[in-house]
Design an enzyme around this catalytic site. Structure first.
Site, short mmCIF file in Angstrom:
data_model
loop_
_atom_site.label_atom_id
_atom_site.label_comp_id
_atom_site.label_asym_id
_atom_site.label_seq_id
_atom_site.Cartn_x
_atom_site.Cartn_y
_atom_site.Cartn_z
CB ALA A 85 -0.91 0.00 1.22
N GLY A 131 -0.22 -5.42 0.31
CA GLY A 131 -1.36 -5.30 -0.57
C GLY A 131 -1.12 -5.93 -1.94
CD GLU A 134 -3.87 -7.74 1.88
OE1 GLU A 134 -4.69 -7.99 2.78
OE2 GLU A 134 -3.31 -6.64 1.77
CD GLU A 154 0.54 -6.04 5.21
OE1 GLU A 154 -0.07 -5.99 4.13
OE2 GLU A 154 1.30 -6.99 5.52
#
Length: 696
Positions: A85, A131, A134, A154
């Site tokens: 992210a 991310g 993901e 994270e």
């Protein structure tokens, strides 16, 4: 990191120069396969921002209506797939509700990708993190290029995965292994990812087209979760394993300081058998974590690291390094430079220290390198050099002999005439001002300080020390060298103890005074650890070496007599007896296999005595006080850099954001009044520095 800078990526048909999307390119090949290339505008690496996710949803909506034969999702950037992210969007958030709303919109995009009735495959090279992973998990198949790296980092930001990763990862692969990777933030390579079932195939860049067809047209056997995973996810065993995970997390990340691991464990324990429930709960948990002081401070630490990386600049010119002094620091500096691809010669007055350094280097390379050929090549680059002939060809000479001014000046006298023009002379001194070292040099402008921290392979900081006569070009080259060996440079002006040692010395000396007050060493160390320090001051003194602590303490006290207590006589006696800490096997603690034996505390008072807030303040507040002084004196340029120095050079409680950030969050008035109270009770060494008024 351009992991594929020497290769051409297989990106399907060439896209139009002016496509309809800002961050994506979309083409279709002769087989009807859509190639969706992620290429974030104006960035060297792909990250997921709100703008990117909004455009991604538009692209997916178009693909739903166009119905290609299959969809390939990959990155058009050499640096890798998706680095995670956009962390900039995480900064400064205080209300979890808008965070949950925003993360909900992003969830909808990933859910839409997963729900496509069209076959999808992610082709992954380089880093695939957070991310980015993901996104890959929402595809039906995943193909990894050799050399790819996968992970969920994270937790390092005080968070857990927030785009569905907690649910999808634990359902796809062995859930206990998936949880371990998320709880530790560990990065794994492509082969490990394949063995876990995270990716379905490994290939090389030249075989990507064939691998894509196999995946999209049903010829690739996809990884499937095994029966064991179903048993773990859908039975009470989940609760038992969650309890074990909490106990393991508690050894490294206390819940009161680091809530993210426990939030992740709670998620899995409560919802591991219910994907929809876990996806919904993940959004709320992620949003609540985002606004915690821990997450905001760890995000701050992330940006401090990026800020310090930029200080290195670029254009490193150092190719060959010569290190003088094969002791613990010199030998480890030489090994680290060889590990980073430089040719290194290592000299000492005797052969034995060089032999010891070579053995330590081999041990280090064995731990951090996977291939035997890489270990061999690194050892080939590290050359024993008893006669010091490497000086003549070295671009950089690093002196790492004991902290003795006369000895260092003697080394320089024999060294300087043999150095080639333009070579940099660097000292690893931890305390001696460069003004004192340069007095006997014919070319003092080439002298800089490069102060590494122990252990060199783990602590990222290097203080790059200048003096009044420093050559600015040499300093720039020294900064670039530090960046080139994957360390973080901190430019500092020469002053006793520079920044880090000057700030740590009162921390350790205060602990010695507390020992004199019959406070147990385990209680003292526990006070610091309760605050969040990686180790207490007593254990740290043993790690550093009591002889070095004593020498630095004496030197600093000679410069700042009112701000430091004298070292106790019994400490000098320990040093005289050779009880120097870890390196001799005995100091305050007994040391075995590199670890302190803490079970044997002194009997009176009992080691179980609880630390008090006053004990913590006595140890911690002087660090902030010295940091303010360094800032006021102009030794370092900014409060951010001071905080970065203490975090990356000492491990200062990262979730606090640094000693000045801690003082700011606690309140400047509170800190100064607490220091004044300590000064009244214990002495003038706690007097608040005059620079506190300038702390914003």
């Amino acid at each position: 990191m351009d992991v594929l800078d020497d290769r051409v990526l297989e990106l399907g048909p060439k896209p139009e120069a002016n496509g309809p999307y800002r961050n994506f390119k979309l083409t279709r090949d002769a087989d009807g396969i859509a190639w969706l290339l992620f290429d974030r505008a104006g960035a060297s690496a792909n990250t997921l921002s709100a703008e990117v996710m909004e455009e991604f949803e538009t692209v997916l909506a178009g693909l739903e209506s166009q119905r290609p034969a299959g969809i390939v999702i990959r990155s058009a950037k050499n640096s890798g797939f998706i680095a995670g992210a956009d962390v900039n969007e995480f900064r400064g958030t205080t209300d979890p509700h808008p965070v949950e709303t925003a993360i909900g919109r992003a969830h909808a995009v990933i859910d839409r990708l997963e729900a496509l009735k069209i076959p999808t495959v992610a082709v992954i090279h380089g880093f695939c993190l957070g991310g980015g992973l993901e996104v890959a998990l929402a595809c039906q198949s995943r193909i990894a290029i050799e050399g790819a790296r996968f992970g969920f980092p994270e937790v390092m930001l005080g968070l857990h995965p927030g785009l569905g990763g907690t649910a999808r990862f634990t359902r796809l692969v062995n859930s206990t292994q998936a949880m371990t990777l998320m709880l530790t933030g560990k990065i794994i390579d492509a082969r490990r990812a394949k063995s876990l079932g995270l990716v379905d195939a490994l290939t090389q860049e030249r075989h990507v087209r064939n691998a894509v067809k196999d995946a999209l047209f049903g010829r690739l056997q996809r990884a499937r979760p095994g029966l064991v995973n179903a048993v773990v996810n859908f039975t009470p065993m989940r609760g038992f394993l969650a309890s074990r995970m909490r106990a393991e997390a508690g050894k490294f990340a206390p819940a009161e300081h680091y809530p993210a691991p426990y939030g992740l464990i709670d998620l899995w324990e409560k919802h591991g058998g219910d994907k929809a429930g876990m996806l919904a709960a993940e959004k709320t948990s992620f949003a609540n974590l985002m606004v915690t002081p821990t997450a905001q401070n760890l995000i701050r630490v992330f940006f401090l690291r990026e800020q310090m990386k930029k200080l290195a600049g670029g254009g490193n010119k150092v190719r060959q390094v010569h290190v003088i002094g094969a002791g613990a620091m010199g030998g480890d500096i030489a090994a680290w430079c060889a590990n980073q691809g430089l040719r290194v010669t290592l000299s000492d007055m005797k052969a034995e220290p060089i032999a010891g350094a070579m053995k330590r280097a081999a041990d280090l390379f064995g731990k951090i390198m996977r291939k035997r050929t890489d270990i061999r090549d690194a050892l080939d680059r590290l050359v024993p050099d008893l006669d010091g002939e490497g000086v003549r060809n070295a671009d950089l000479i690093i002196e790492a002999v004991p902290e003795n001014l006369a000895l260092k000046q003697q080394v320089y006298a024999g060294l300087e005439p043999r150095m080639k023009p333009g070579a940099i002379l660097a000292t690893n001194t931890s305390s001696i001002p460069l003004q004192d070292l340069r007095t006997t040099l014919q070319s003092p402008e080439r002298l800089v300080g490069l102060h590494f921290f122990n252990p060199v392979s783990r602590l990222q900081l290097v203080e790059v020390v200048s003096h009044d006569g420093s050559d600015p070009n040499m300093l720039r080259e020294a900064l670039a060298f530090v960046g080139a060996i994957d360390r973080l440079p901190l430019p500092v002006k020469s002053s006793p103890g520079f920044v880090v040692n000057r700030a740590l010395t009162p921390y350790m000396l205060e602990a010695m005074l507390m020992l004199d007050e019959n406070i147990d060493k385990l209680t003292i160390d526990a006070a610091a650890e309760q605050f969040g320090m990686p180790m207490g001051p007593i254990e740290l003194a043993d790690q550093v070496g009591l002889d070095i602590c004593l020498a630095v303490g004496d030197m600093l006290r000679s410069k700042f007599p009112d701000l430091l207590p004298p070292a106790p006589a019994w400490l000098r006696d320990k040093v005289t007896r050779g009880e120097l800490g870890r390196k001799t096997g005995k100091g305050f603690y007994l040391w075995r296999n590199g670890k302190a034996e803490k079970a044997r505390g002194s009997p009176s008072p009992p080691a179980t005595a609880q630390p008090t807030p006053e004990m913590i303040d006595r140890l911690i507040l002087p660090i902030s006080n010295v940091c303010i002084a360094c800032l006021r004196e102009g030794i370092v340029d900014s409060a951010d850099l001071v905080d970065g120095a203490m975090i990356f050079g000492t491990g200062y409680a990262p979730f606090r954001g640094g000693p000045l950030n801690y003082a700011r969050s606690r309140g400047r008035e509170n800190v100064t009044s607490s220091l004044n109270a300590l000064a009244q009770k214990f002495g003038a060494r706690f007097t608040p520095d005059a620079g506190w008024d300038s702390l914003g």
